[in-house]
Design a protein around this motif. Structure first.
Motif, PDB file in Angstrom:
ATOM      1  N   ASN A  85      55.618  51.199  35.337  1.00 51.63           N
ATOM      2  CA  ASN A  85      55.162  52.591  35.428  1.00 51.63           C
ATOM      3  C   ASN A  85      53.850  52.775  34.685  1.00 51.63           C
ATOM      4  O   ASN A  85      52.908  53.395  35.187  1.00 51.63           O
ATOM      5  CB  ASN A  85      56.257  53.499  34.855  1.00 51.63           C
ATOM      6  CG  ASN A  85      55.892  54.974  34.954  1.00 51.63           C
ATOM      7  OD1 ASN A  85      55.042  55.438  34.219  1.00 51.63           O
ATOM      8  ND2 ASN A  85      56.556  55.677  35.854  1.00 51.63           N
ATOM      9  N   LEU A 129      55.114  58.530  40.165  1.00 51.89           N
ATOM     10  CA  LEU A 129      55.271  57.734  38.939  1.00 51.89           C
ATOM     11  C   LEU A 129      55.715  58.595  37.762  1.00 51.89           C
ATOM     12  O   LEU A 129      56.570  58.201  36.964  1.00 51.89           O
ATOM     13  CB  LEU A 129      53.946  57.043  38.607  1.00 51.89           C
ATOM     14  CG  LEU A 129      53.528  55.904  39.534  1.00 51.89           C
ATOM     15  CD1 LEU A 129      52.084  55.507  39.260  1.00 51.89           C
ATOM     16  CD2 LEU A 129      54.446  54.709  39.363  1.00 51.89           C
ATOM     17  N   LYS A 130      55.129  59.811  37.674  1.00 54.30           N
ATOM     18  CA  LYS A 130      55.514  60.688  36.571  1.00 54.30           C
ATOM     19  C   LYS A 130      56.962  61.141  36.697  1.00 54.30           C
ATOM     20  O   LYS A 130      57.662  61.315  35.702  1.00 54.30           O
ATOM     21  CB  LYS A 130      54.581  61.910  36.518  1.00 54.30           C
ATOM     22  CG  LYS A 130      53.180  61.586  36.032  1.00 54.30           C
ATOM     23  CD  LYS A 130      52.389  62.826  35.701  1.00 54.30           C
ATOM     24  CE  LYS A 130      52.107  63.656  36.905  1.00 54.30           C
ATOM     25  NZ  LYS A 130      51.188  64.783  36.629  1.00 54.30           N
ATOM     26  N   GLN A 179      50.897  51.011  36.523  1.00 55.82           N
ATOM     27  CA  GLN A 179      50.478  51.715  37.740  1.00 55.82           C
ATOM     28  C   GLN A 179      49.743  53.003  37.417  1.00 55.82           C
ATOM     29  O   GLN A 179      48.764  53.343  38.069  1.00 55.82           O
ATOM     30  CB  GLN A 179      51.703  52.012  38.614  1.00 55.82           C
ATOM     31  CG  GLN A 179      52.290  50.761  39.262  1.00 55.82           C
ATOM     32  CD  GLN A 179      53.483  51.095  40.128  1.00 55.82           C
ATOM     33  OE1 GLN A 179      53.393  51.868  41.050  1.00 55.82           O
ATOM     34  NE2 GLN A 179      54.628  50.501  39.809  1.00 55.82           N
ATOM     35  N   ARG A 180      50.219  53.740  36.399  1.00 54.54           N
ATOM     36  CA  ARG A 180      49.537  54.993  36.052  1.00 54.54           C
ATOM     37  C   ARG A 180      48.134  54.721  35.511  1.00 54.54           C
ATOM     38  O   ARG A 180      47.198  55.458  35.815  1.00 54.54           O
ATOM     39  CB  ARG A 180      50.368  55.776  35.023  1.00 54.54           C
ATOM     40  CG  ARG A 180      51.537  56.523  35.672  1.00 54.54           C
ATOM     41  CD  ARG A 180      52.135  57.520  34.715  1.00 54.54           C
ATOM     42  NE  ARG A 180      52.851  56.855  33.635  1.00 54.54           N
ATOM     43  CZ  ARG A 180      53.120  57.421  32.449  1.00 54.54           C
ATOM     44  NH1 ARG A 180      52.706  58.641  32.209  1.00 54.54           N
ATOM     45  NH2 ARG A 180      53.776  56.753  31.528  1.00 54.54           N
ATOM     46  N   PHE A 188      50.738  59.341  41.882  1.00 52.77           N
ATOM     47  CA  PHE A 188      50.775  59.687  40.463  1.00 52.77           C
ATOM     48  C   PHE A 188      51.969  60.586  40.153  1.00 52.77           C
ATOM     49  O   PHE A 188      52.666  60.402  39.149  1.00 52.77           O
ATOM     50  CB  PHE A 188      49.472  60.383  40.062  1.00 52.77           C
ATOM     51  CG  PHE A 188      49.241  60.414  38.581  1.00 52.77           C
ATOM     52  CD1 PHE A 188      48.725  59.310  37.926  1.00 52.77           C
ATOM     53  CD2 PHE A 188      49.546  61.537  37.845  1.00 52.77           C
ATOM     54  CE1 PHE A 188      48.520  59.322  36.559  1.00 52.77           C
ATOM     55  CE2 PHE A 188      49.352  61.561  36.474  1.00 52.77           C
ATOM     56  CZ  PHE A 188      48.836  60.455  35.832  1.00 52.77           C
ATOM     57  N   VAL A 208      48.010  57.138  28.265  1.00 56.03           N
ATOM     58  CA  VAL A 208      48.992  57.674  29.204  1.00 56.03           C
ATOM     59  C   VAL A 208      50.169  58.247  28.428  1.00 56.03           C
ATOM     60  O   VAL A 208      50.672  57.597  27.505  1.00 56.03           O
ATOM     61  CB  VAL A 208      49.453  56.568  30.178  1.00 56.03           C
ATOM     62  CG1 VAL A 208      50.704  56.989  30.936  1.00 56.03           C
ATOM     63  CG2 VAL A 208      48.337  56.225  31.143  1.00 56.03           C
ATOM     64  N   GLU A 264      48.173  64.087  32.726  1.00 51.25           N
ATOM     65  CA  GLU A 264      47.691  62.755  33.104  1.00 51.25           C
ATOM     66  C   GLU A 264      47.409  61.905  31.878  1.00 51.25           C
ATOM     67  O   GLU A 264      47.695  60.699  31.875  1.00 51.25           O
ATOM     68  CB  GLU A 264      46.425  62.900  33.954  1.00 51.25           C
ATOM     69  CG  GLU A 264      46.680  63.581  35.289  1.00 51.25           C
ATOM     70  CD  GLU A 264      45.445  64.246  35.838  1.00 51.25           C
ATOM     71  OE1 GLU A 264      44.367  64.074  35.230  1.00 51.25           O
ATOM     72  OE2 GLU A 264      45.536  64.933  36.863  1.00 51.25           O
ATOM     73  N   SER A 307      53.784  56.496  26.959  1.00 53.28           N
ATOM     74  CA  SER A 307      53.632  55.043  27.067  1.00 53.28           C
ATOM     75  C   SER A 307      54.241  54.337  25.860  1.00 53.28           C
ATOM     76  O   SER A 307      54.916  53.302  26.000  1.00 53.28           O
ATOM     77  CB  SER A 307      52.148  54.666  27.209  1.00 53.28           C
ATOM     78  OG  SER A 307      51.381  55.248  26.169  1.00 53.28           O
TER      79      SER A 307
END
Length: 443
Positions: free
Chosen positions: A310, A164-165, A313-314, A161, A254, A212, A257
């Motif tokens: 991204n 990804l961030k 996946q998140r 995580f 998210v 998150e 996004s």
């Protein structure tokens, strides 16, 4: 067999030999000691190896952790049949072959029925204790393995995580600088406005990248600001519309996004005054939709696909619900799940797991008490039998404490391993899983 197991059987044989030789043997000679040692060794090793073989065979074919109920049933059946055969074999060798105190006909008559029955019960108790010990060892091993696996999964999820961030900063900066560089050539004045707006937007990126989830309201407000920034470049070549009702504003998505998807719309489609690019942001049930008319531009360089990948996946780390991508001849749409509650990607133990851990601790304490009582029963009842045998000829009073105590033990075993607390825990877990699945269907 393990060396430790063989050593235990040897010490058991020696201890049993000394006990019977010193307290239950009138003729204390070397011959009687050797006979007692031979008999004790025979009983210990035949019963020990027999039950050990049964236990190891069942461990290989039906491990406790994989087939608990099947293993429990097979253990009960196998130890009853196995010990019945083993005890009859040992008693036959003892009374008929070695000591020759009975013929084969007498041994299988009712005369030795009580002796055989008592020895079978003692063997069953000891065997049950050994199987229970095996179950506890397997339970500890499995629990330890599951804890390690869960920690690894939690650490892996957190690391993934964070990775990804961390993609967001360079991705946003790279795309923004590309826009700025093209804007400098086209309209330097707008480039200055773009730079000022970009600093405000980048501040939001820095604020939200460690979160998150964010509310739909925060993400919509940021998207509107970003759309204004894009309008400074494209003017009437791009149109944006927002149609998200207020009741959806407190749901979660998210972070960044929308910004990533808006970038994709601009990046992969051409926009002109004669053929403007129309981008709609609206809600559909529990999904936030971003739709644009398809005007695919020719790509000189193949896209890396970081933005959309991204987001997908998140979301996969936060919920079981999927990001849906719909593409037709003239439209492209991405559906983002809007979550009703804010999930956590952390290694902290949820309240439900903490409560389950406390119940497990209580259950282990009860099992320890049960096994302590079982060991005490296996020691005291044989002692009472021998006291009864040598003090009261013909009257067997030891049956009363053996029966009452045995019933109490059976009731406790039924409560622990049968339909007592375990049934309640299973039912609670079943209801909790149903509620969890129901809530997953909503978010």
């Amino acid at each position: 067999m393990k060396r430790k197991y063989l050593t235990t059987l040897l010490w058991t044989s020696l201890g049993t030999t000394l006990f019977f030789f010193l307290f239950f043997n009138d003729e204390k000679t070397l011959r009687t000691f050797l006979i007692t040692l031979l008999l004790s060794t025979m009983y210990s090793f035949v019963l020990g190896f027999g039950n050990g073989f049964i236990n190891e065979f069942l461990n290989r074919k039906f491990p406790w952790s994989e087939a608990t109920r099947t293993r429990a049933v097979l253990s009960i059946v196998s130890i009853i049949i196995g010990n019945f055969i083993l005890v009859y074999f040992c008693n036959y060798m003892n009374y008929v072959v070695i000591q020759k105190t009975a013929t084969a006909e007498e041994f299988f008559s009712s005369k030795y029925g009580v002796t055989n029955w008592f020895m079978i019960n003692i063997a069953l108790l000891i065997s049950a204790f050994l199987h229970a010990k095996s179950f506890m060892e397997e339970l500890k091993k499995t629990s330890r393995k599951e804890v390690v696996e869960q920690k690894l999964i939690a650490k892996s999820a957190n690391a993934q995580f964070e990775s990804l961030k961390n993609q967001l900063d360079p991705h946003f900066l790279f795309n923004s600088l590309n826009v700025l560089s093209s804007l400098i050539d086209e309209n330097p004045r707008q480039a200055q406005k773009f730079t000022a707006s970009m600093s405000k937007i980048y501040r939001y990126v820095l604020e939200q990248k460690d979160k998150e989830m964010v509310t739909v309201e925060d993400e919509i407000e940021f998207a509107k600001t970003y759309c204004e920034l894009l309008k400074t470049r494209f003017e009437d070549s791009v149109y944006f519309s927002f149609d998200v009702p207020r009741e959806d504003y407190q749901k979660y998505v998210v972070p960044l996004s929308l910004q990533l998807l808006l970038e994709n719309c601009i990046k992969h489609n051409f926009a002109t005054s004669s053929k403007p690019l129309t981008i709609r942001i609206f809600s559909d049930g529990n999904t936030l939709c971003i739709e644009n008319n398809l005007q695919v531009r020719e790509q000189i360089k193949e896209s890396s696909g970081i933005g959309l990948a991204n987001i997908v996946q998140r979301y996969s780390l936060l919920t079981e619900r999927n990001v849906f991508i719909e593409k037709s001849e003239d439209h492209f749409k991405v559906k983002l799940p809007m979550l009703l509650v804010k999930p956590q990607v952390s290694s902290e133990e949820p309240e439900e797991e903490a409560a389950a851990y406390k119940r497990a601790q209580k259950r282990v304490r009860e099992m320890k008490k049960f096994y302590s009582s079982l060991i005490t029963y296996c020691i005291i009842i044989p002692f009472l039998f021998f006291v009864n045998l040598f003090t009261s000829k013909g009257e067997y009073w030891f049956w009363y404490p053996a029966l009452v105590w045995g019933m109490v033990l059976a009731f406790r075993a039924f409560k622990i391993f049968g339909i007592g607390e375990s049934w309640q825990e299973k039912k609670i877990r079943e209801i909790m899983n149903q509620q969890k699945n129901r809530s997953n269907g909503k978010i």
